[in-house]
Scaffold this motif. Structure first.
Motif, PDB file in Angstrom:
ATOM      1  N   SER A  54      -0.989   3.677  -1.940  1.00  0.00           N
ATOM      2  CA  SER A  54      -0.763   3.446  -3.363  1.00  0.00           C
ATOM      3  C   SER A  54      -1.999   2.815  -4.005  1.00  0.00           C
ATOM      4  O   SER A  54      -2.782   2.130  -3.349  1.00  0.00           O
ATOM      5  N   ASP A  55      -2.157   3.069  -5.286  1.00  0.00           N
ATOM      6  CA  ASP A  55      -3.282   2.507  -6.042  1.00  0.00           C
ATOM      7  C   ASP A  55      -2.922   1.075  -6.428  1.00  0.00           C
ATOM      8  O   ASP A  55      -2.349   0.817  -7.485  1.00  0.00           O
ATOM      9  N   LEU A  83       0.808  -1.222   0.000  1.00  0.00           N
ATOM     10  CA  LEU A  83       0.000   0.000   0.000  1.00  0.00           C
ATOM     11  C   LEU A  83       0.842   1.272   0.000  1.00  0.00           C
ATOM     12  O   LEU A  83       0.287   2.375  -0.046  1.00  0.00           O
ATOM     13  N   SER A  97      -8.538   3.963  -1.269  1.00  0.00           N
ATOM     14  CA  SER A  97      -8.063   3.621  -2.604  1.00  0.00           C
ATOM     15  C   SER A  97      -9.239   3.477  -3.570  1.00  0.00           C
ATOM     16  O   SER A  97     -10.361   3.185  -3.156  1.00  0.00           O
TER      17      SER A  97
END
Length: 431
Positions: free
Chosen positions: A80-81, A59, A104
């Protein structure tokens, strides 16, 4: 791997308690939710804590580790995506990160343990997330679960607490980061309140303010808070140590376990009082629990909700107590890695114990003379079952063979090594 557990003549020696899994996973999470760098000293190494390490790294957390500590630079509310997360068989990690995943666009939690975590229900948390505008795709409340988030909203939220306190903890970790203030009302009942106390403790350490009612059934959380990067020291683990203490209690023994703080907020600290109530010669001073076991235990009645993760170990000790013991208020054990009531009782009976169950109780008719053993045991992929059945095997007449014993690594990878160091005879064989 199978563990061939032989009857124990005597256990003797000193060990350090492993570090707490529950605190390690929580410190890792709040370190990831902080914007800055945190230090975590003496972290646990187990399947569960390793799952949290792996997932928060995916992540976007930056993690470095040496022999003493973890250094973690967090991502705050901007993970993070990433499209998929694999929590392994770690239910708490799944539930904590389901709320974090709401930041997300789309994250799918995959199902790699269909016979264990894959069977566990998560409806209560899903319902709470949907109240916040988060779309959740799921398999009748079970894995695989896809979180379609991006813009979760705070406000008034209800969550049921009668299956697990982990759903509430999950929300408590995430809600302070939202723009809006929030209120949580816990519906029905709240299991394992002492574990919620651990969550509130670590939130306070990270500078997060949560107003909780005295009964822990309602909460007020200000929005726009930030987790402060901090230094954390992980304390010794009571749930895993409970099994070692039970093993010492049911055998002739002279065993000391270090790093078990007397004032710990871990609910499983109660096992010290449970064993004392069962007549075990035990002292607890300066972080050291010392057991002088003489195989003489007496039955008692105990509210297991106060020490959920140590109930099975205490049941194993009660198998050899004089009289009938009753562990009540434990229905939430049915919703763990396996049904820790029905599945565990079935294996105990197979080993020769006289045990019965109700929906929310385990009733043990003690056998001070010991059980027969001499059978193969199904561990049901459950680390707590493995540890408790090992205790029974040590006091059996013919020993036990426990299959799938490697799953003990979920929380206590050193369990068999520690017992061997204390003089137990256990042979570990690859299947």
């Amino acid at each position: 791997m199978k563990a061939i557990v032989k009857p124990a003549v005597r256990l003797q020696g000193e060990i350090n308690a492993l570090s707490s899994k529950n605190y390690t996973t929580r410190y890792l999470l709040i370190g990831a939710l902080a914007e800055g760098t945190s230090l975590i000293y003496y972290p646990a190494h187990s399947d569960d804590s390793d799952a949290m390490r792996r997932c928060i790294r995916d992540l976007g957390a930056i993690i470095e580790e040496d022999d003493e500590k973890i250094t973690i630079t967090g991502f705050g509310s901007n993970p993070s995506d990433i499209k998929e997360l694999n929590v392994g068989n770690a239910g708490a990690v799944l539930r904590f990160l389901m709320s974090v995943a709401a930041f997300s666009p789309e994250v799918t939690f995959v199902n790699t343990y269909p016979q264990s975590l894959g069977k566990r229900p998560h409806h209560d948390l899903i319902d709470a997330l949907e109240q916040m505008g988060v779309t959740v795709k799921h398999n009748e409340g079970k894995l695989p679960i896809t979180i379609l988030g991006g813009q979760p909203r705070g406000g008034k939220i209800t969550v049921s607490g009668n299956v697990s306190s982990q759903f509430l903890s999950s929300l408590l970790f995430m809600l302070p980061l939202l723009d809006e203030d929030s209120e949580i009302e816990v519906l029905h009942d709240l299991k394992s309140k002492v574990i919620v106390g651990q969550t509130l403790e670590v939130l306070e350490m990270a500078g997060i303010v949560v107003e909780a009612s005295d009964d822990l059934m309602s909460y007020r959380i200000k929005g726009k808070q930030k987790y402060a990067p901090q230094k954390y020291v992980v304390q010794g683990d009571y749930p895993g140590s409970a099994a070692i203490l039970a093993a010492a209690a049911v055998t002739h023994s002279d065993v000391k376990i270090f790093r078990l703080a007397e004032q710990s907020k871990q609910g499983e600290r109660a096992v010290v009082d449970v064993l004392k109530a069962m007549g075990v010669n035990l002292t607890h001073e300066n972080g050291i629990v010392h057991v002088l076991g003489n195989q003489q235990l007496k039955a008692g009645e105990f509210d297991g909700d106060h020490f959920t993760d140590a109930v099975l170990a205490m049941v194993a000790a009660a198998v050899f107590a004089e009289g009938t013991s009753r562990f009540y208020n434990v229905e939430n054990l049915r919703y763990k890695e396996c049904d820790r009531i029905t599945d565990f009782v079935r294996e105990l009976v197979k080993a020769g114990a006289d045990v019965e169950e109700t929906q929310s109780e385990i009733i043990v008719h003690g056998m001070p003379e010991g059980v027969a053993g001499g059978v193969d045991i199904d561990a049901h992929y459950d680390h707590r079952v493995i540890m408790a059945l090992t205790v029974v095997g040590l006091r059996s007449k013919k020993g036990l063979v426990i299959h799938d014993a490697h799953h003990v690594a979920k929380s206590y990878p050193q369990y068999f090594r520690h017992l061997l160091a204390l003089g137990a005879e256990i042979e570990l064989v690859e299947d």
